[in-house]
Design an enzyme around this catalytic site. Structure first.
Site, PDB file in Angstrom:
ATOM      1  N   ASP A  32       0.781  -1.242  -0.002  1.00  0.00           N
ATOM      2  CA  ASP A  32      -0.109  -0.067   0.085  1.00  0.00           C
ATOM      3  C   ASP A  32       0.809   1.312   0.071  1.00  0.00           C
ATOM      4  O   ASP A  32       1.676   1.419   0.774  1.00  0.00           O
ATOM      5  CB  ASP A  32      -0.726   0.042   1.305  1.00  0.00           C
ATOM      6  CG  ASP A  32      -1.836  -1.115   1.352  1.00  0.00           C
ATOM      7  OD1 ASP A  32      -1.679  -2.105   0.587  1.00  0.00           O
ATOM      8  OD2 ASP A  32      -2.619  -1.122   2.219  1.00  0.00           O
ATOM      9  N   PHE A  91       1.606  -0.281  10.176  1.00  0.00           N
ATOM     10  CA  PHE A  91       0.644  -0.279   8.954  1.00  0.00           C
ATOM     11  C   PHE A  91       0.378   0.856   8.219  1.00  0.00           C
ATOM     12  O   PHE A  91       1.002   2.324   8.836  1.00  0.00           O
ATOM     13  CB  PHE A  91      -0.680  -1.081   9.422  1.00  0.00           C
ATOM     14  CG  PHE A  91      -0.359  -2.427   9.209  1.00  0.00           C
ATOM     15  CD1 PHE A  91       0.770  -3.130   9.370  1.00  0.00           C
ATOM     16  CD2 PHE A  91      -1.479  -3.300   9.164  1.00  0.00           C
ATOM     17  CE1 PHE A  91       1.136  -4.623   9.270  1.00  0.00           C
ATOM     18  CE2 PHE A  91      -1.321  -4.851   9.177  1.00  0.00           C
ATOM     19  CZ  PHE A  91      -0.175  -5.303   9.244  1.00  0.00           C
TER      20      PHE A  91
END
Length: 476
Positions: A32, A91
């Protein structure tokens, strides 16, 4: 701040699939994109990164910067996991500039001590930098912990400023209903946050998904938009055919009532390989997006060479017929290092075009289609088969894109225009296709060791076609 162990960083053993002009790791795994921003004269892009192998692993934040959105400089890893607030990984998240300081707000991932990688918990943290290169984690992390009614899924903060207040949304899954939802928080200093509750929630997991990852918030032409990446949507004929999707809701964000009133979700990209897009507002007012060339359930041959994954080209987000569409950012023209075709001709049936470097070429195609009723296509092929094939059927109004080794094609309905414009960017192992200025976009990967590639344009009957092609590279 923790640092990576340079002696363990994955080394690239073969460059056969390495991209020429896309963001990729210097070695190791990428997924991502995160934390886009403009800070002290540079565009900054971060990405989920595992430096020690070409496999998914404890997430770090890789970091590149650019003066022009297409020529990128690798910087030191910005976030390294292992502190109490992010024991299992740093994350996804986002970035914002306040008082000449760059803040990263990200998810700390944690595993329970039972050996189960699907048993975890998550919180939200801050790191900051005054030079845009070296980052310090906030002493009082975490800044946000999950509400009591939340499941273990609680991640990917997107932050923005509205008036004199800061807001962020998170991807979440409700514990009792198992439904996807977007949670809202408010702050006046980026460090202390007030929970405002859910602003949107799925009504049907099969139609809308059970978890909305990587939420993004932005405005286009006075409309408020939340983009997200739903997990678990069931395929619906020619829609939602990927394992996970990238979608957007258009609506109105009510700050007073903490609600987002929106229409149905629609796809942001119709290709096989697009996920977790994020965007940011440039100084000149454009909303620019990057996404991940996702693989999920498909093999990634570059892993054998010590690296995996890449980010798409920068794309400008626009509204097209009441849906969010994308066009190549104007800076992509800086990649052109030579025009190799510029012609208008009547094409009848199949016509092959030769370019000096078929794996690093931009194709700009315009088909005049008044009362045509037939089909037009473009394909990139090796000596054995089509690697990527694009087809438009004016009778059905549908675009179809085929990728070699994929079980199913991908589709988009664009109606019956009298002119079809297609921009196609070919890199060493990727193709991005932009149709009619935002009507549809397809993001694709391909792999070949065959250096003799063939570009073919095919029509079902004679049609006037304008063909331009440019060599692409990284020369300034």
């Amino acid at each position: 701040m923790r640092k990576i162990d340079e002696s363990r960083v994955a080394k690239i053993s073969n460059t056969r699939y390495r991209e020429y002009y896309h963001i990729q790791t210097p070695g190791g795994w990428l997924n991502d994109p995160n934390g886009f921003c403009f800070f002290k004269g540079y565009y900054h892009v971060f990405y989920q990164y595992h430096p020690y192998s070409a496999e998914w692993g404890p997430m770090h934040w890789g970091h590149v910067r650019s003066k022009d959105l297409v020529h990128w400089e690798n910087l030191p890893v910005a976030l390294v996991p292992g502190d109490p607030e992010d024991t299992g990984g740093c994350f996804s998240g986002s970035a914002i500039v306040k008082d000449n300081r760059l803040y990263l707000i990200y998810t700390g991932h944690h595993y329970y001590e039972d050996g189960d990688q699907e048993h975890f918990w998550e919180n939200q943290n801050v790191a900051y930098s005054d030079d845009g290169i070296h980052f310090t984690k906030y002493d009082h992390n975490p800044i946000i912990e999950a509400p009591t009614d939340n499941s273990q899924d609680f991640r990917d903060p997107k932050v923005w400023q509205h008036g004199d207040q800061y807001y962020l949304i998170l991807g979440s899954r409700a514990q009792e209903t198992n439904r996807a939802r977007i949670l809202l928080y408010q702050s006046d200093d980026l460090l202390h946050w007030q929970y405002k509750g859910p602003v949107a929630e799925s009504t049907n997991n099969q139609l809308e998904g059970s978890m909305w990852e990587c939420p993004d918030f932005f405005r286009l032409n006075g409309q408020d938009i939340i983009a997200c990446s739903p997990m678990g949507i069931q395929p619906q004929r020619h829609r939602f055919l990927n394992l996970n999707q990238s979608t957007a809701f258009i609506g109105h964000f009510d700050y007073q009532q903490a609600q987002f009133i929106h229409n149905d979700l629609h796809l942001l990209d119709y290709g096989h390989n697009f996920y977790a897009p994020q965007s940011f507002l440039t100084p000149d007012g454009r909303q620019i997006q990057f996404g991940w060339f996702s693989s999920f359930d498909q093999a990634m041959p570059e892993q054998a060479d010590g690296w995996a994954g890449a980010l798409t080209l920068p794309r400008e987000l626009i509204l097209h017929d009441d849906q969010v569409g994308t066009i190549p950012a104007q800076e992509t023209e800086l990649l052109r290092v030579g025009e190799v075709i510029n012609t208008t001709k009547i094409i009848n049936r199949s016509h092959q075009f030769t370019v000096p470097d078929p794996q690093h070429t931009e194709w700009d195609l315009t088909f005049d289609l008044p009362d045509y009723g037939g089909q037009v296509s473009w394909q990139l092929a090796n000596s054995d088969h089509a690697l990527i094939a694009f087809n438009y059927d004016q009778g059905s109004g549908e675009v179809t894109v085929h990728q070699h080794n994929q079980e199913t094609d991908r589709y988009a309905s664009i109606g019956h225009p009298t002119q079809l414009q297609v921009r196609i960017f070919v890199d060493t192992s990727s193709v991005e296709i932009f149709v009619n200025n935002g009507a549809a976009t397809f993001t694709e990967r391909y792999y070949t060791n065959d250096q003799t590639l063939i570009n073919t344009i095919d029509t079902s009957k004679p049609i006037t076609t304008t063909i331009k092609a440019y060599n692409l590279g990284m020369k300034g």
